[in-house]
Design an enzyme around this catalytic site. Structure first.
Site, PDB file in Angstrom:
ATOM      1  N   SER A 142       9.980  -0.625  -6.258  1.00 18.40           N
ATOM      2  CA  SER A 142       9.330  -0.098  -7.389  1.00 18.40           C
ATOM      3  C   SER A 142       9.635   1.124  -7.730  1.00 18.40           C
ATOM      4  CB  SER A 142       7.757  -0.374  -7.163  1.00 18.40           C
ATOM      5  OG  SER A 142       6.723   0.519  -7.937  1.00 18.40           O
ATOM      6  N   TYR A 158       0.486   1.347  -1.731  1.00 16.20           N
ATOM      7  CA  TYR A 158       1.706   0.536  -2.484  1.00 16.20           C
ATOM      8  C   TYR A 158       3.105   1.273  -2.374  1.00 16.20           C
ATOM      9  CZ  TYR A 158       4.081  -2.136  -5.862  1.00 16.20           C
ATOM     10  OH  TYR A 158       5.052  -3.185  -6.537  1.00 16.20           O
TER      11      TYR A 158
END
Length: 257
Positions: A142, A158
């Protein structure tokens, strides 16, 4: 024929990668967890491209399932493609979501850990005997974990897991180089997927109002589509990227520039 195993191939980026790999002539094994209908759609899409695909259920957060899954993969390779090995591994299963640091529970932290880092780590370890020498791995990370990425509030857990995935990718590339196996990552920016968050709510379907805001922050003027990332994954796996390993490629359309 090359064979690809796409973990999390029932929707979004994983599905797009599976279809693009089939378009390039690869046979595909896809996994799904809570979306069997999506896995059937992926298989059908691969077959429309003239390819062959099989789908298996796998919960990446449950490492105890991995040995039995490896046996399923080995059987499918023999029965469907008359192979003992596969060539490409794509670790794309996951879930999204945000929680402010003060609200992150140990349970949520552990779920992020199991699915986003521990799962890919030990699944790859379990499957490694079936991965052919000269093969390739792509891990889906990400842009939130990139040093150049925006540090958005609510993503401490995350992003921490994706940061761990990035480091693992680089070191694993060093270890597997002796077998000619390349290991890279892609880091998507905001992408229109059905990736569910920690509460089971589905991404942009639940919050379409954020799309114009994210598009305005993206140099190319829109949010990403799964196919944008899928084609980058397929390119990294292919022979045209044979001299690329240990890299993390941002695939974001210039988000945050």
């Amino acid at each position: 024929m090359r064979i690809a195993l796409v973990v999390g191939g029932s929707s979004g980026i994983g599905q797009a990668a599976a279809v693009e790999l089939a378009r390039r002539g690869a046979g595909v094994i896809v996994t799904y967890s809570g979306n069997p209908a999506g896995a059937k759609e992926t298989v059908a899409a691969v077959e429309r491209e003239g390819g062959t695909a099989v789908a298996f259920r796998l919960d990446v957060g449950r490492t105890e399932e991995f040995p039995a899954f490896r046996d399923q993969v080995a059987a499918a390779l023999r029965e469907t493609w008359q192979r003992d090995t596969f060539d490409y591994l794509v670790n794309s299963a996951g879930f999204g979501g945000m929680a402010m640091f003060t609200d992150v529970t140990e349970e949520l932290f552990d779920r992020f850990l199991r699915v986003l880092l521990k799962g890919p780590y030990f699944l790859t370890q379990t499957l490694l005997p079936l991965l052919a020498d000269g093969g390739a791995i792509v891990n889906v990370s990400s842009s939130s974990a990139l040093p150049s990425g925006s540090a958005d509030a609510g993503y401490t857990a995350y992003a921490a897991m994706k940061g761990g995935l990035n480091v693992w990718t680089r070191v694993l590339a060093k270890e597997l180089a002796v077998r000619g196996i390349r290991v890279n990552a892609v880091s998507p920016g905001p992408t229109r997927t059905r990736l569910a968050d920690a509460d089971g709510v589905v991404g942009f379907e639940a919050h379409p109002e954020v799309i114009p805001m994210l598009a305005a922050q993206t140099a190319l003027g829109r949010v990403g589509e799964p196919e944008d990332v899928g084609v980058a994954i397929a390119a990294l796996l292919g022979d045209e990227s044979r001299w690329i390993t240990a890299q993390n490629i941002e695939v974001s359309g210039g988000f945050g520039l």
